[in-house]
Design a protein around this motif. Structure first.
Motif, PDB file in Angstrom:
ATOM      1  N   ALA A   1       0.857  -1.177   0.000  1.00  0.00           N
ATOM      2  CA  ALA A   1       0.000   0.000   0.000  1.00  0.00           C
ATOM      3  C   ALA A   1       0.894   1.228   0.000  1.00  0.00           C
ATOM      4  N   PRO A   2       0.502   2.275  -0.737  1.00  0.00           N
ATOM      5  CA  PRO A   2       1.336   3.477  -0.748  1.00  0.00           C
ATOM      6  C   PRO A   2       1.348   4.136   0.629  1.00  0.00           C
ATOM      7  N   SER A   3       2.475   4.725   0.961  1.00  0.00           N
ATOM      8  CA  SER A   3       2.571   5.458   2.220  1.00  0.00           C
ATOM      9  C   SER A   3       1.851   6.792   2.062  1.00  0.00           C
ATOM     10  N   LEU A   4       1.035   7.136   3.037  1.00  0.00           N
ATOM     11  CA  LEU A   4       0.312   8.402   3.004  1.00  0.00           C
ATOM     12  C   LEU A   4       0.871   9.407   4.005  1.00  0.00           C
ATOM     13  N   SER A   5       2.065   9.139   4.525  1.00  0.00           N
ATOM     14  CA  SER A   5       2.671  10.094   5.453  1.00  0.00           C
ATOM     15  C   SER A   5       3.056  11.343   4.666  1.00  0.00           C
ATOM     16  N   PRO A   6       2.866  12.519   5.264  1.00  0.00           N
ATOM     17  CA  PRO A   6       3.180  13.754   4.543  1.00  0.00           C
ATOM     18  C   PRO A   6       4.596  13.795   3.980  1.00  0.00           C
ATOM     19  N   SER A   7       5.578  13.334   4.732  1.00  0.00           N
ATOM     20  CA  SER A   7       6.957  13.389   4.239  1.00  0.00           C
ATOM     21  C   SER A   7       7.163  12.464   3.041  1.00  0.00           C
ATOM     22  N   ARG A   8       6.548  11.289   3.051  1.00  0.00           N
ATOM     23  CA  ARG A   8       6.678  10.358   1.916  1.00  0.00           C
ATOM     24  C   ARG A   8       5.945  10.886   0.685  1.00  0.00           C
ATOM     25  N   LEU A   9       4.776  11.496   0.903  1.00  0.00           N
ATOM     26  CA  LEU A   9       4.038  12.065  -0.227  1.00  0.00           C
ATOM     27  C   LEU A   9       4.830  13.206  -0.859  1.00  0.00           C
TER      28      LEU A   9
ATOM     29  N   HIS B   1     -17.115  -0.765  -1.425  1.00  0.00           N
ATOM     30  CA  HIS B   1     -16.250  -0.083  -0.461  1.00  0.00           C
ATOM     31  C   HIS B   1     -15.730   1.216  -1.057  1.00  0.00           C
ATOM     32  N   PRO B   2     -15.472   2.209  -0.212  1.00  0.00           N
ATOM     33  CA  PRO B   2     -14.873   3.454  -0.726  1.00  0.00           C
ATOM     34  C   PRO B   2     -13.513   3.181  -1.349  1.00  0.00           C
ATOM     35  N   THR B   3     -13.342   3.624  -2.583  1.00  0.00           N
ATOM     36  CA  THR B   3     -12.075   3.436  -3.286  1.00  0.00           C
ATOM     37  C   THR B   3     -11.556   4.739  -3.862  1.00  0.00           C
ATOM     38  N   HIS B   4     -12.116   5.852  -3.412  1.00  0.00           N
ATOM     39  CA  HIS B   4     -11.695   7.150  -3.947  1.00  0.00           C
ATOM     40  C   HIS B   4     -11.668   8.170  -2.814  1.00  0.00           C
ATOM     41  N   LEU B   5     -10.864   9.205  -2.997  1.00  0.00           N
ATOM     42  CA  LEU B   5     -10.749  10.275  -2.012  1.00  0.00           C
ATOM     43  C   LEU B   5     -10.849  11.605  -2.742  1.00  0.00           C
ATOM     44  N   LEU B   6     -11.644  12.510  -2.209  1.00  0.00           N
ATOM     45  CA  LEU B   6     -11.672  13.878  -2.709  1.00  0.00           C
ATOM     46  C   LEU B   6     -11.780  14.832  -1.533  1.00  0.00           C
ATOM     47  N   LEU B   7     -11.796  16.132  -1.812  1.00  0.00           N
ATOM     48  CA  LEU B   7     -11.717  17.147  -0.765  1.00  0.00           C
ATOM     49  C   LEU B   7     -12.946  18.048  -0.775  1.00  0.00           C
ATOM     50  N   LEU B   8     -13.358  18.454   0.411  1.00  0.00           N
ATOM     51  CA  LEU B   8     -14.336  19.510   0.585  1.00  0.00           C
ATOM     52  C   LEU B   8     -13.554  20.697   1.138  1.00  0.00           C
ATOM     53  N   VAL B   9     -13.547  21.796   0.391  1.00  0.00           N
ATOM     54  CA  VAL B   9     -12.690  22.943   0.720  1.00  0.00           C
ATOM     55  C   VAL B   9     -13.555  24.143   1.100  1.00  0.00           C
ATOM     56  N   GLY B  10     -13.201  24.774   2.206  1.00  0.00           N
ATOM     57  CA  GLY B  10     -13.891  25.973   2.653  1.00  0.00           C
ATOM     58  C   GLY B  10     -12.896  27.025   3.095  1.00  0.00           C
TER      59      GLY B  10
ATOM     60  N   HIS C   1       7.070  12.164  -9.288  1.00  0.00           N
ATOM     61  CA  HIS C   1       6.235  11.052  -9.741  1.00  0.00           C
ATOM     62  C   HIS C   1       4.769  11.451  -9.647  1.00  0.00           C
ATOM     63  N   GLY C   2       3.907  10.644 -10.237  1.00  0.00           N
ATOM     64  CA  GLY C   2       2.469  10.791 -10.065  1.00  0.00           C
ATOM     65  C   GLY C   2       2.023   9.947  -8.883  1.00  0.00           C
ATOM     66  N   GLY C   3       0.725   9.893  -8.676  1.00  0.00           N
ATOM     67  CA  GLY C   3       0.206   9.101  -7.569  1.00  0.00           C
ATOM     68  C   GLY C   3      -1.271   8.801  -7.762  1.00  0.00           C
ATOM     69  N   ASN C   4      -1.811   8.045  -6.833  1.00  0.00           N
ATOM     70  CA  ASN C   4      -3.235   7.731  -6.901  1.00  0.00           C
ATOM     71  C   ASN C   4      -4.031   8.823  -6.188  1.00  0.00           C
ATOM     72  N   CYS C   5      -5.344   8.700  -6.169  1.00  0.00           N
ATOM     73  CA  CYS C   5      -6.189   9.762  -5.616  1.00  0.00           C
ATOM     74  C   CYS C   5      -5.917  10.010  -4.136  1.00  0.00           C
ATOM     75  N   PHE C   6      -5.583   8.977  -3.383  1.00  0.00           N
ATOM     76  CA  PHE C   6      -5.297   9.152  -1.960  1.00  0.00           C
ATOM     77  C   PHE C   6      -4.018   9.978  -1.775  1.00  0.00           C
ATOM     78  N   GLU C   7      -3.026   9.705  -2.611  1.00  0.00           N
ATOM     79  CA  GLU C   7      -1.767  10.432  -2.535  1.00  0.00           C
ATOM     80  C   GLU C   7      -1.918  11.874  -3.038  1.00  0.00           C
ATOM     81  N   LEU C   8      -2.517  12.025  -4.222  1.00  0.00           N
ATOM     82  CA  LEU C   8      -2.631  13.350  -4.835  1.00  0.00           C
ATOM     83  C   LEU C   8      -3.526  14.276  -4.018  1.00  0.00           C
ATOM     84  N   ASN C   9      -4.719  13.819  -3.685  1.00  0.00           N
ATOM     85  CA  ASN C   9      -5.632  14.656  -2.898  1.00  0.00           C
ATOM     86  C   ASN C   9      -5.138  14.832  -1.469  1.00  0.00           C
ATOM     87  N   GLY C  10      -4.449  13.832  -0.937  1.00  0.00           N
ATOM     88  CA  GLY C  10      -3.905  13.948   0.413  1.00  0.00           C
ATOM     89  C   GLY C  10      -2.861  15.039   0.521  1.00  0.00           C
TER      90      GLY C  10
END
Length: 139
Positions: free
Chosen positions: A53-61, A116-125, A70-79
């Motif tokens: 599984a890709p690491s989602l730690s801020p420093s690794r991202l 199951h949830p397989t995508h991540l997006l953001l709600l921005v305010g 590099h590119g990344g998946n939605c969890f990495e990019l949106n994270g």
């Protein structure tokens, strides 16, 4: 470099773009630049045999997406994008989502949402001049 400095450099944007604060034009500029610069990619998962599984730690991202370019998946990019937006003063909420699939995409031959949830997006305010408005963002 800070996350904001490294991210702006990766996007090819000058620090001066932040001068007016977290406005809607700035959010639009960041989204457009991100989409044009950081590709969606799940290649690293396949190269790892699908077991890692890709690491989602801020420093690794930051290292993967900004330093190694590099590119990344939605969890990495949106994270990582959420961290950028928070650092420039916007409010972000990470939303897990289920993806709609049609017959041609599997799902046991029936259209519908994945179980199951397989995508991540953001709600921005917190966008200046937009009151309590919230924006769905998916990079």
């Amino acid at each position: 470099a800070t996350l904001v400095e490294a991210y702006l450099e990766r996007l090819g944007l000058p620090a001066a773009c932040l001068a007016d604060g977290p406005t809607l034009p700035l959010l639009e500029t960041l989204v457009e630049a991100h989409l044009a610069t950081l590709p969606f990619s799940n290649l690293s998962q396949h190269l790892a045999g699908g077991d890692a599984a890709p690491s989602l730690s801020p420093s690794r991202l930051q290292e993967k997406l900004l330093a190694r370019r590099h590119g990344g998946n939605c969890f990495e990019l949106n994270g990582l994008f959420a961290l950028l937006l928070r650092d420039i003063g916007l409010e972000t909420l990470l939303l897990q989502c289920r993806v709609w699939t049609g017959r041609e995409r599997g799902n046991r031959g029936k259209p519908g949402y994945r179980r199951h949830p397989t995508h991540l997006l953001l709600l921005v305010g917190g966008v200046q001049g937009e009151g309590n408005a919230r924006f769905l963002v998916d990079v």
